[in-house]
Scaffold this motif. Structure first.
Motif, mmCIF file in Angstrom:
data_model
loop_
_atom_site.group_PDB
_atom_site.id
_atom_site.type_symbol
_atom_site.label_atom_id
_atom_site.label_comp_id
_atom_site.label_asym_id
_atom_site.label_seq_id
_atom_site.Cartn_x
_atom_site.Cartn_y
_atom_site.Cartn_z
ATOM 1 N N ASN A 139 -2.188 2.218 4.854
ATOM 2 C CA ASN A 139 -2.486 3.166 5.917
ATOM 3 C C ASN A 139 -3.870 3.811 5.771
ATOM 4 N N ASN A 140 -4.798 3.127 5.108
ATOM 5 C CA ASN A 140 -6.151 3.632 4.875
ATOM 6 C C ASN A 140 -6.164 4.990 4.183
ATOM 7 N N ALA A 141 -5.093 5.309 3.480
ATOM 8 C CA ALA A 141 -5.006 6.572 2.743
ATOM 9 C C ALA A 141 -5.721 6.414 1.397
ATOM 10 N N ALA A 142 -6.076 7.521 0.795
ATOM 11 C CA ALA A 142 -6.698 7.484 -0.529
ATOM 12 C C ALA A 142 -5.707 6.857 -1.508
ATOM 13 N N PHE A 143 -6.164 5.863 -2.239
ATOM 14 C CA PHE A 143 -5.299 5.165 -3.186
ATOM 15 C C PHE A 143 -6.097 4.880 -4.437
ATOM 16 N N THR A 144 -5.610 5.350 -5.583
ATOM 17 C CA THR A 144 -6.286 5.109 -6.850
ATOM 18 C C THR A 144 -6.017 3.679 -7.284
ATOM 19 N N PRO A 145 -7.072 2.885 -7.493
ATOM 20 C CA PRO A 145 -6.855 1.486 -7.899
ATOM 21 C C PRO A 145 -6.043 1.388 -9.185
ATOM 22 N N ILE A 146 -5.312 0.296 -9.305
ATOM 23 C CA ILE A 146 -4.472 0.033 -10.467
ATOM 24 C C ILE A 146 -5.337 -0.604 -11.542
ATOM 25 N N GLY A 147 -5.058 -0.273 -12.819
ATOM 26 C CA GLY A 147 -5.804 -0.824 -13.949
ATOM 27 C C GLY A 147 -6.047 -2.314 -13.849
ATOM 28 N N SER A 148 -6.650 -2.900 -14.817
ATOM 29 C CA SER A 148 -7.009 -4.313 -14.759
ATOM 30 C C SER A 148 -5.781 -5.192 -14.934
ATOM 31 N N GLY A 149 -5.875 -6.392 -14.428
ATOM 32 C CA GLY A 149 -4.784 -7.345 -14.511
ATOM 33 C C GLY A 149 -4.961 -8.379 -13.438
ATOM 34 N N SER A 150 -3.949 -9.159 -13.209
ATOM 35 C CA SER A 150 -4.044 -10.169 -12.165
ATOM 36 C C SER A 150 -2.745 -10.216 -11.373
#
Length: 114
Positions: free
Chosen positions: A86-97
């Motif tokens: 929803n184009n809301a502020a979202f903190t990216p998730i740590g590294s991974g795949s």
């Protein structure tokens, strides 16, 4: 007579195009995130019973856990549904795949770091 045929053909073409457009399935996402965070994830984190992420709230919970230090090392996580952040502020998730998923996450410029 030729002008009448051209008009009839134009109308017929417009009806065909409109009919084709109306028969297309609408693209919708199972979940549009409202900014909330789930209390936990379903599943056990095993290959047979992976943690399931089906909603924006589930994804926010997972992001908070990973970014808070729970690395989920050796655990299995499965994205089960399309999610619209929803184009809301979202903190990216740590590294991974992410692999093996046929789902879509939209509405965020970057969900995963690195």
């Amino acid at each position: 007579m030729r002008k009448t045929m051209e008009k009839l053909l134009a109308v017929l073409l417009a009806v065909c195009v409109l009919s084709a457009m109306l028969s297309l399935p609408a693209v919708s996402f199972a979940d549009t995130w409202d900014g909330t965070t789930a209390a936990s994830l379903s599943g056990e984190g095993t290959e047979e019973s992976p943690y399931l992420i089906a909603t924006g709230a589930d994804l926010a919970y997972f992001a908070a856990q990973v970014n808070g230090g729970n690395g989920y090392s050796g655990k299995y996580i499965k994205l089960t549904d399309d999610i619209d952040l929803n184009n809301a502020a979202f903190t990216p998730i740590g590294s991974g795949s992410v692999s093996g998923s046929a789902v879509t996450i939209i509405g965020a410029s970057n969900c995963f770091k690195g």
